[in-house]
Motif scaffolding. Structure first.
Motif, PDB file in Angstrom:
ATOM      1  N   TYR A 136       0.833  -1.204   0.000  1.00  0.00           N
ATOM      2  CA  TYR A 136       0.000   0.000   0.000  1.00  0.00           C
ATOM      3  C   TYR A 136       0.863   1.246   0.000  1.00  0.00           C
ATOM      4  O   TYR A 136       1.834   1.348   0.755  1.00  0.00           O
ATOM      5  N   GLN A 137       0.494   2.184  -0.860  1.00  0.00           N
ATOM      6  CA  GLN A 137       1.099   3.498  -0.930  1.00  0.00           C
ATOM      7  C   GLN A 137       0.085   4.414  -1.604  1.00  0.00           C
ATOM      8  O   GLN A 137      -0.643   3.982  -2.506  1.00  0.00           O
ATOM      9  N   THR A 138       0.024   5.651  -1.175  1.00  0.00           N
ATOM     10  CA  THR A 138      -0.821   6.632  -1.846  1.00  0.00           C
ATOM     11  C   THR A 138       0.049   7.312  -2.895  1.00  0.00           C
ATOM     12  O   THR A 138       0.825   8.221  -2.591  1.00  0.00           O
ATOM     13  N   HIS A 139      -0.058   6.827  -4.122  1.00  0.00           N
ATOM     14  CA  HIS A 139       0.812   7.307  -5.201  1.00  0.00           C
ATOM     15  C   HIS A 139       0.700   8.816  -5.399  1.00  0.00           C
ATOM     16  O   HIS A 139       1.709   9.493  -5.581  1.00  0.00           O
ATOM     17  N   ASP A 140      -0.530   9.341  -5.353  1.00  0.00           N
ATOM     18  CA  ASP A 140      -0.733  10.778  -5.575  1.00  0.00           C
ATOM     19  C   ASP A 140      -0.109  11.632  -4.485  1.00  0.00           C
ATOM     20  O   ASP A 140       0.202  12.801  -4.716  1.00  0.00           O
ATOM     21  N   ALA A 141       0.070  11.068  -3.306  1.00  0.00           N
ATOM     22  CA  ALA A 141       0.709  11.804  -2.206  1.00  0.00           C
ATOM     23  C   ALA A 141       2.214  11.543  -2.171  1.00  0.00           C
ATOM     24  O   ALA A 141       2.946  12.211  -1.448  1.00  0.00           O
ATOM     25  N   GLY A 142       2.662  10.547  -2.912  1.00  0.00           N
ATOM     26  CA  GLY A 142       4.083  10.222  -2.935  1.00  0.00           C
ATOM     27  C   GLY A 142       4.583   9.531  -1.686  1.00  0.00           C
ATOM     28  O   GLY A 142       5.749   9.646  -1.327  1.00  0.00           O
ATOM     29  N   GLY A 143       3.687   8.787  -1.015  1.00  0.00           N
ATOM     30  CA  GLY A 143       4.107   8.073   0.183  1.00  0.00           C
ATOM     31  C   GLY A 143       2.939   7.486   0.937  1.00  0.00           C
ATOM     32  O   GLY A 143       1.876   7.256   0.381  1.00  0.00           O
ATOM     33  N   ILE A 144       3.144   7.249   2.208  1.00  0.00           N
ATOM     34  CA  ILE A 144       2.148   6.615   3.070  1.00  0.00           C
ATOM     35  C   ILE A 144       1.234   7.689   3.654  1.00  0.00           C
ATOM     36  O   ILE A 144       1.704   8.725   4.143  1.00  0.00           O
ATOM     37  N   THR A 145      -0.079   7.421   3.606  1.00  0.00           N
ATOM     38  CA  THR A 145      -1.064   8.323   4.211  1.00  0.00           C
ATOM     39  C   THR A 145      -1.969   7.510   5.138  1.00  0.00           C
ATOM     40  O   THR A 145      -1.859   6.282   5.210  1.00  0.00           O
ATOM     41  N   VAL A 146      -2.890   8.217   5.781  1.00  0.00           N
ATOM     42  CA  VAL A 146      -3.846   7.529   6.651  1.00  0.00           C
ATOM     43  C   VAL A 146      -4.686   6.525   5.876  1.00  0.00           C
ATOM     44  O   VAL A 146      -5.138   5.530   6.444  1.00  0.00           O
ATOM     45  N   ASN A 147      -4.893   6.753   4.586  1.00  0.00           N
ATOM     46  CA  ASN A 147      -5.653   5.800   3.767  1.00  0.00           C
ATOM     47  C   ASN A 147      -4.967   4.435   3.719  1.00  0.00           C
ATOM     48  O   ASN A 147      -5.625   3.398   3.767  1.00  0.00           O
ATOM     49  N   ASP A 148      -3.654   4.438   3.623  1.00  0.00           N
ATOM     50  CA  ASP A 148      -2.905   3.179   3.582  1.00  0.00           C
ATOM     51  C   ASP A 148      -3.032   2.430   4.896  1.00  0.00           C
ATOM     52  O   ASP A 148      -3.223   1.212   4.908  1.00  0.00           O
ATOM     53  N   ILE A 149      -2.939   3.159   5.998  1.00  0.00           N
ATOM     54  CA  ILE A 149      -3.067   2.546   7.324  1.00  0.00           C
ATOM     55  C   ILE A 149      -4.476   1.975   7.488  1.00  0.00           C
ATOM     56  O   ILE A 149      -4.648   0.840   7.949  1.00  0.00           O
ATOM     57  N   LYS A 150      -5.481   2.746   7.107  1.00  0.00           N
ATOM     58  CA  LYS A 150      -6.876   2.315   7.223  1.00  0.00           C
ATOM     59  C   LYS A 150      -7.119   1.024   6.433  1.00  0.00           C
ATOM     60  O   LYS A 150      -7.745   0.085   6.935  1.00  0.00           O
ATOM     61  N   CYS A 151      -6.609   0.967   5.219  1.00  0.00           N
ATOM     62  CA  CYS A 151      -6.818  -0.223   4.396  1.00  0.00           C
ATOM     63  C   CYS A 151      -6.042  -1.425   4.920  1.00  0.00           C
ATOM     64  O   CYS A 151      -6.548  -2.552   4.910  1.00  0.00           O
ATOM     65  N   ALA A 152      -4.835  -1.200   5.410  1.00  0.00           N
ATOM     66  CA  ALA A 152      -4.065  -2.303   6.000  1.00  0.00           C
ATOM     67  C   ALA A 152      -4.803  -2.866   7.215  1.00  0.00           C
ATOM     68  O   ALA A 152      -4.866  -4.089   7.398  1.00  0.00           O
ATOM     69  N   LYS A 153      -5.397  -1.988   8.022  1.00  0.00           N
ATOM     70  CA  LYS A 153      -6.164  -2.457   9.179  1.00  0.00           C
ATOM     71  C   LYS A 153      -7.399  -3.240   8.737  1.00  0.00           C
ATOM     72  O   LYS A 153      -7.759  -4.243   9.382  1.00  0.00           O
ATOM     73  N   ALA A 154      -8.046  -2.825   7.682  1.00  0.00           N
ATOM     74  CA  ALA A 154      -9.207  -3.558   7.170  1.00  0.00           C
ATOM     75  C   ALA A 154      -8.803  -4.949   6.694  1.00  0.00           C
ATOM     76  O   ALA A 154      -9.525  -5.925   6.907  1.00  0.00           O
ATOM     77  N   ILE A 155      -7.646  -5.050   6.060  1.00  0.00           N
ATOM     78  CA  ILE A 155      -7.148  -6.361   5.614  1.00  0.00           C
ATOM     79  C   ILE A 155      -6.813  -7.221   6.824  1.00  0.00           C
ATOM     80  O   ILE A 155      -7.091  -8.429   6.838  1.00  0.00           O
ATOM     81  N   GLU A 156      -6.234  -6.617   7.854  1.00  0.00           N
ATOM     82  CA  GLU A 156      -5.935  -7.363   9.077  1.00  0.00           C
ATOM     83  C   GLU A 156      -7.200  -7.952   9.680  1.00  0.00           C
ATOM     84  O   GLU A 156      -7.184  -9.037  10.254  1.00  0.00           O
ATOM     85  N   ALA A 157      -8.304  -7.240   9.580  1.00  0.00           N
ATOM     86  CA  ALA A 157      -9.567  -7.717  10.141  1.00  0.00           C
ATOM     87  C   ALA A 157     -10.047  -8.981   9.443  1.00  0.00           C
ATOM     88  O   ALA A 157     -10.829  -9.751  10.015  1.00  0.00           O
TER      89      ALA A 157
END
Length: 100
Positions: free
Chosen positions: A76-97
């Motif tokens: 996960y990376q937010t390409h438009d932001a050029g790095g890691i954002t809260v969106n990446d963390i949120k999605c990783a947590k959803a996958i963990e669930a």
């Protein structure tokens, strides 16, 4: 460029978030969050991939996936932001669930 792109997280924020993400790590070279998931066979792997696709479409935030017979690597990376954002963390947590 899309609007409403959250700001990139600092290195400290990324490492802090990783403490709540079991098995995820930060890949500095690609500037992304990464985790490898292993399964008992192709059918279970594809079930996981489809669940990740559902989450990605719901969140409008899509990971890079490497899929093989019994494993899937998720990045996960937010390409438009050029790095890691809260969106990446949120999605990783959803996958963990999915594993809960």
């Amino acid at each position: 460029m899309p609007t409403n792109i959250p700001p990139r997280l600092s290195q400290d924020e990324i490492h802090s978030a990783l403490s709540s993400l079991n098995g995820w790590s930060y890949e500095q070279e690609r500037n992304c969050l990464i985790k490898e998931f292993t399964f008992k066979g192709f059918y279970k792997t594809m079930g996981f991939v489809n669940a990740v696709a559902f989450i990605a479409n719901k969140e409008l935030h899509h990971p890079d996936l490497e899929v093989s017979y019994n494993k899937c690597v998720v990045r996960y990376q937010t390409h438009d932001a050029g790095g890691i954002t809260v969106n990446d963390i949120k999605c990783a947590k959803a996958i963990e669930a999915l594993e809960a």
